[in-house]
Design an enzyme around this catalytic site. Structure first.
Site, PDB file in Angstrom:
ATOM      1  N   CYS A 108      38.644  42.087  42.484  1.00 36.32           N
ATOM      2  CA  CYS A 108      39.684  42.314  41.483  1.00 36.32           C
ATOM      3  C   CYS A 108      41.020  41.684  41.898  1.00 36.32           C
ATOM      4  CB  CYS A 108      39.813  43.799  41.191  1.00 36.32           C
ATOM      5  SG  CYS A 108      40.729  44.125  39.647  1.00 36.32           S
TER       6      CYS A 108
ATOM      7  N   GLU B 203      31.427  48.645  41.663  1.00 38.82           N
ATOM      8  CA  GLU B 203      31.259  50.050  42.020  1.00 38.82           C
ATOM      9  C   GLU B 203      31.464  50.992  40.840  1.00 38.82           C
ATOM     10  OE1 GLU B 203      35.564  48.903  42.581  1.00 38.82           O
ATOM     11  OE2 GLU B 203      33.585  47.985  42.902  1.00 38.82           O
TER      12      GLU B 203
ATOM     13  N   HIS C 225      34.593  45.405  38.679  1.00 36.09           N
ATOM     14  CA  HIS C 225      34.386  46.457  39.678  1.00 36.09           C
ATOM     15  C   HIS C 225      32.896  46.796  39.714  1.00 36.09           C
ATOM     16  CE1 HIS C 225      38.575  47.649  40.649  1.00 36.09           C
ATOM     17  NE2 HIS C 225      38.811  47.040  39.502  1.00 36.09           N
TER      18      HIS C 225
END
Length: 650
Positions: free
Chosen positions: A543, A626, A624
């Site tokens: 990011c 995750e 992202h």
């Protein structure tokens, strides 16, 4: 108050002694009395008495405790107030109701401290200046409904507590806490965090459906459940609370739901997160301060944004009421077992709560502001939340027809307890709408994690640099499932020696403009990425760090036309399609059709927005992996780690 005699609630109020009333089910009211002690830190909560015996403690934790985590706030000096329980009793609910006063508490000069138009202007500024400049995905900004109250504070507390017992439903805790100079009475819908026998539970609630006149119906609720804004708002707070779960739980946390939280005038959507932890419950509480549903995300920067746009301190609003109850570990319960007593934790968020101090009533309420918030819609949400509290305590007229519909009866007596509710969640169409939301989410966080088999990178290690977004805790958890031994270091503490020694360096996400070299955090992250690239050592950038890495290859950085905060996109990651969650306001951008920039291979969309880079010894991703929004997060993460760890040609 132990013993056969039932406590008299009016006598208790008249005594001037501190007390608390808590209803955690529809059958009983817990009555707690004891001594009040104010402490400075969560670690100072006195879980052990002078004799060494465990204390039961009810703590009111103010918002200002975020200072313990180094976060900003307006500091009003609100005490971390602890009621050390000396006696407790349980009253049947009906018996408690029979003892509680019924006369309405008059309000003087009621109204909001911030006018509607002024609040709408704040919403516009937050969307433009904060979300629009990459400071975060969502923020909760509050306003206060205030009034004068001449009734005795303890009597007012009992009166409002009775009204909440009678007319509110679906609350996690209904409570009244009366301590010297301060009263808090509320019906919190949300359990922020609990820890029982090593199992930690969090309950992110977001999305607010205000029941129309006459009550909610499956048809009106269905429209709300189909709202992109409301759906994404819930997903964002689940992501934020999973960051906390990954910090305190060895197994990172698993989500179940979504469910409906049905109350008398409002309905919310919610998930439940569970994981296992051996931490002291005070440490669990510290690491989870405070709920993103009442602050925003990322949490640290949300506190900074709140400080910029709220001109007065929050007091206890968005803090927690934390009940620490002694227990004996399982091993000590077995014949011949041993073990020290510890405590369970039950901590609802202090929302939907009325505060009374020095003759002034204060009901703080907030709206969650996201990239497509409507300013006047958010104004309306604060009115709805305030009316929910004020109507429940009888301070403003109740919607009797709505209560009748909610209770599933033809007629309702305003002074009678609510009948058994008819649950909207039982409607098959509503259940299907709720269940369909999980089709967008990552199975990694929905299913039991791990097969017990070694991960593909077993025996290898990684250092994750946190740039003030605790998505790094989720990312570290996923890397551990891939077999890596992982350490996390904040950007302000990581040393050059650590950067050089790491087998794999993972530079994390964070808020802000990647071009802003006046920011010490951005400047340091630029130094970290540049140092690692110059060394030619394995690097994975995520990011914000992906944007910084792109800049080292001469790729332009620019703000997006519309922020991608909590947006799920399907992209092609070097020949493999992937569904990934994005939380970015800025992007690296190349001319359309560009596939290389120096030694970096570029993956970009048709407009030239870069969502991944790879090359000898490095890889990066804008999204992202995750996030719960990244259905293909784990497989994509494994591919990028493999790329970063691949040998660099001599």
């Amino acid at each position: 108050m132990s013993g056969p005699a039932s406590p008299s609630l009016p006598d208790l109020a008249a005594s001037g002694l501190p007390f608390a009333l808590i209803a955690r089910d529809d059958r009983t009211v817990e009555v707690l009395t004891g001594d009040v002690v104010d402490v400075d830190l969560l670690a100072d909560i006195p879980l052990t008495g002078a004799s060494g015996a465990p204390n039961e403690v009810l703590a009111l934790v103010p918002f200002r405790q975020v200072r313990e985590r180094g976060f900003e706030c307006h500091d009003d000096g609100a005490p971390l107030r602890c009621l050390i329980v000396q006696d407790r009793a349980s009253l049947p609910r009906d018996e408690a109701l029979a003892q509680l006063p019924t006369a309405a508490v008059a309000l003087e000069n009621p109204g909001f401290d911030i006018a509607d138009e002024e609040y709408a202007q704040i919403v516009r500024r937050v969307i433009a200046d904060e979300i629009g400049r990459g400071e975060g995905a969502n923020f909760v900004i509050r306003r206060d409904f205030t009034a004068g109250v001449s009734t005795d504070a303890a009597t007012a507390a009992l009166t409002w507590f009775r009204a909440l017992l009678e007319h509110e439903r679906g609350a996690y805790w209904t409570f009244a806490v009366v301590t010297p100079g301060h009263v808090a009475v509320g019906a919190s819908p949300e359990a922020h965090v609990s820890a029982r026998d090593g199992v930690v539970t969090m309950n992110p609630i977001s999305g607010t459906f205000r029941h129309p006149a006459g009550g909610a119906t499956p048809e009106t609720l269905s429209e709300f459940l189909r709202s992109t804004k409301e759906t994404e708002e819930l997903f964002m707070v689940v992501d934020e609370e999973l960051k906390m779960m990954s910090a305190v739980c060895s197994d990172g946390g698993r989500i179940t739901g979504p469910h409906l939280k049905e109350m008398s005038r409002l309905t919310h959507t919610e998930y439940v997160l569970r994981g296992r932890s051996r931490l002291d419950p005070r440490d669990i509480l510290r690491e989870t301060m405070f709920a993103p549903t009442v602050t925003g995300s990322p949490m640290q920067n949300a506190c900074t944004v709140i400080t910029r746009h709220e001109t007065t301190p929050r007091g206890y609003y968005s803090g927690v009421a934390a009940l620490f109850t002694p227990r004996v570990p399982r091993q000590a319960q077995q014949p011949g077992g041993a073990g020290e007593a510890t405590h369970d934790l039950d901590a609802p968020i202090l929302i939907r709560t009325a505060y009374l101090q020095d003759g002034r009533l204060r009901v703080p309420v907030g709206a969650t502001l996201v990239r497509h918030s409507d300013p006047y819609g958010e104004v309306g949400e604060t009115h709805g939340k305030a009316a929910g509290v004020l109507g429940a305590i009888g301070a403003v007229p109740r919607d009797i027809e709505a209560e009748s519909t909610a209770a599933g009866s033809e007629v309702i007596d305003e002074d009678a307890p609510a009948a058994a509710p008819r649950r909207l969640a039982d409607d098959p169409a509503i259940a299907d709408l709720l269940a369909s939301r999980n089709g967008r989410l990552a199975e990694f966080w929905l299913n039991p994690q791990g097969s017990g088999e070694p991960g593909p990178f077993e025996g290898r290690s990684a250092l994750v640099v946190d740039a003030e977004d605790r998505f790094t805790t989720m990312l570290a958890h996923q890397l551990r499932h891939l077999g890596l031994e992982v350490e996390i270091s904040p950007w302000s503490e990581v040393t050059d020696a650590q950067i050089d020694a790491a087998e794999l360096l993972v530079t994390g996400p964070g808020p802000g403009d990647p071009r802003d070299v006046s920011s010490p955090r951005i400047r340091r992250m630029r130094e970290v990425v540049a140092r690692r690239r110059a060394a030619g050592r394995p690097l994975l950038a995520v990011c914000l760090s992906h944007q910084i890495l792109a800049d080292t290859f001469g790729i332009d950085l620019a703000p997006l036309d519309a922020p991608h905060q909590g947006l799920q996109k399907s992209v092609d990651v070097f020949g493999v399609p992937a569904s990934i969650g994005f939380y970015n306001t800025f992007t690296a951008r190349v001319p359309a059709g560009t596939t290389r920039a120096g030694e970096a291979e570029v993956a970009a969309d048709a407009a030239g927005d870069v969502y991944a880079l790879r090359g000898p010894g490095f890889a990066s991703v804008q999204g992202h992996l995750e996030s719960i929004l990244s259905r293909d997060g784990m497989t994509t993460l494994q591919r990028l780690v493999e790329q970063a760890l691949s040998p660099v040609p001599a």
